[in-house]
Enzyme design. Structure first.
Site, mmCIF file in Angstrom:
data_model
loop_
_atom_site.group_PDB
_atom_site.id
_atom_site.type_symbol
_atom_site.label_atom_id
_atom_site.label_comp_id
_atom_site.label_asym_id
_atom_site.label_seq_id
_atom_site.Cartn_x
_atom_site.Cartn_y
_atom_site.Cartn_z
ATOM 1 N N GLY A 193 0.797 -1.224 0.000
ATOM 2 C CA GLY A 193 0.000 0.000 0.000
ATOM 3 C C GLY A 193 0.823 1.265 0.000
ATOM 4 O O GLY A 193 0.384 2.315 -0.497
ATOM 5 N N ASN A 194 2.048 1.199 0.564
ATOM 6 C CA ASN A 194 2.885 2.397 0.617
ATOM 7 C C ASN A 194 3.310 2.864 -0.771
ATOM 8 O O ASN A 194 3.782 3.985 -0.942
ATOM 9 C CB ASN A 194 4.131 2.140 1.476
ATOM 10 C CG ASN A 194 4.971 0.988 0.960
ATOM 11 O OD1 ASN A 194 4.442 -0.083 0.647
ATOM 12 N ND2 ASN A 194 6.264 1.184 0.867
ATOM 13 N N LYS A 249 -11.004 -9.552 8.704
ATOM 14 C CA LYS A 249 -10.403 -8.436 7.967
ATOM 15 C C LYS A 249 -11.261 -7.187 8.104
ATOM 16 O O LYS A 249 -12.379 -7.129 7.594
ATOM 17 C CB LYS A 249 -10.277 -8.814 6.489
ATOM 18 C CG LYS A 249 -9.425 -7.868 5.676
ATOM 19 C CD LYS A 249 -7.952 -8.098 5.931
ATOM 20 C CE LYS A 249 -7.095 -7.305 4.966
ATOM 21 N NZ LYS A 249 -5.664 -7.487 5.225
ATOM 22 N N LYS A 305 -3.310 -9.961 -0.464
ATOM 23 C CA LYS A 305 -2.645 -9.750 -1.757
ATOM 24 C C LYS A 305 -1.332 -10.524 -1.863
ATOM 25 O O LYS A 305 -0.915 -10.883 -2.968
ATOM 26 C CB LYS A 305 -2.429 -8.266 -2.023
ATOM 27 C CG LYS A 305 -1.408 -7.566 -1.147
ATOM 28 C CD LYS A 305 -0.097 -7.315 -1.902
ATOM 29 C CE LYS A 305 0.811 -6.390 -1.113
ATOM 30 N NZ LYS A 305 1.607 -6.991 -0.092
ATOM 31 N N LYS A 311 3.402 -12.087 4.465
ATOM 32 C CA LYS A 311 4.471 -11.945 3.472
ATOM 33 C C LYS A 311 5.437 -13.128 3.557
ATOM 34 O O LYS A 311 5.812 -13.718 2.535
ATOM 35 C CB LYS A 311 5.202 -10.619 3.678
ATOM 36 C CG LYS A 311 4.352 -9.399 3.381
ATOM 37 C CD LYS A 311 5.041 -8.112 3.768
ATOM 38 C CE LYS A 311 4.227 -6.902 3.353
ATOM 39 N NZ LYS A 311 2.837 -6.909 3.833
#
Length: 311
Positions: free
Chosen positions: A11-12, A127, A211, A273
């Site tokens: 998102g960054n 979420k 994602k 991640k």
């Protein structure tokens, strides 16, 4: 061709508003095109947390203010976010390519990601999405709309939706064809639009696919050499924020799994991640996953930085 690489943008790299995103993607495009210019084949995935939340909140607010404005189902909000993020990204990448005299086509594929309707996540929504509400408002929404509402870190109550595991990508053959013809593809945006299969139909469900897991799935499908998961930090750390903090250059799959079991990685942050990286690295001999920052991606491929995970 050096490597086939799936790049998962955090998102960054995108910002929190359309105006901010339009400016940020110009910088985001540069390290992506660096990888392309060096001869790599690059496929791009991205998050959509702020964007889909903004769309969902806007439609909810409009509906409350005007009874003639329909509410927008959450899968459709995800589709909207894929379209507008892709629009900004593909134009920024195209411009950067042309600035370097590279003649390549860039396309966004609005992507549906298939999930299992029996996934345990549907029984335990976790979420958070959308706006914050008071306890009274949250109870009203639970009754009126059937939402699941949970308190969020002392800031109020938010709607929570399931986060199921991706099992397939509906548009995979289209993505493969574009990639095989050396086009640059933006796909599984925001984790993809979650759908379940019912006979010949794909039915959208109110959920958010992580994602990183969706990026791992498309990387497997495309038989990529590398999955690069981009985040705000240059490397993965154990004992993060403590006196004995240690930044990691390389990890075997076994080492990464051991650190996961010891609870070194925060859920909703570094944990997915590392889990996605482990899944990809262990899916086929020779596959590698790299976790690093956007600016360091090209150096990471050369082994100069980042955390490399391999079997």
């Amino acid at each position: 061709m050096k490597n086939k690489i799936v790049v998962a943008l955090g998102g960054n790299a995108l910002g929190n508003s359309p105006k901010e995103q339009l400016e940020l993607v110009k910088n985001t495009a540069k390290p992506i095109v660096d990888l392309i210019e060096e001869g790599n084949q690059v496929i791009i995935a991205h998050g959509n947390g702020p964007q889909v939340g903004m769309i969902n909140l806007s439609m909810e607010t409009a509906s409350r203010c005007n009874s003639k404005t329909p509410e927008m189902p959450f899968p459709e909000c995800g589709a909207m976010s894929q379209g507008y993020i892709g629009y900004h990204l593909q134009n920024a990448i195209r411009e950067e390519l042309l600035n370097r005299n590279l003649e390549m086509q860039v396309a966004t594929v609005v992507t549906q990601v298939i999930v299992d309707k029996n996934d345990d996540a549907f029984n335990n929504p976790t979420k958070p999405i959308g706006a914050f509400y008071s306890e009274e408002e949250a109870k009203r929404l639970e009754i009126e709309k059937g939402y699941v509402m949970k308190e969020d870190a002392g800031r109020g109550y938010r709607r929570v939706v399931p986060s199921p595991i991706p099992i397939d990508v509906a548009e995979k053959e289209i993505v493969k064809t574009l990639v095989d013809n050396n086009h640059i593809v933006i796909t599984v945006g925001g984790g993809g639009i979650p759908v379940i299969k019912e006979n010949n139909s794909l039915i959208g469900v109110p959920a958010v696919i992580d994602k990183d897991f969706a990026s791992e799935k498309i990387a497997e499908i495309l038989d990529a050499d590398y999955l690069i998961i981009l985040t705000a930090v240059e490397k993965v750390a154990i004992n993060f924020g403590k006196e004995n903090e240690k930044w990691l250059d390389t990890l075997t799959v076994d080492e990464a799994n051991a650190y996961i079991e010891e609870g070194h990685f925060a859920p909703g942050s570094m944990l997915p991640k590392v889990q996605a990286a482990v899944k990809f690295a262990s899916s086929k001999k020779g596959r590698k996953a790299l976790i690093t920052s956007l600016e360091k991606a090209a150096k990471g491929i050369k082994g100069e930085t980042g955390t490399l995970i391999m079997d």
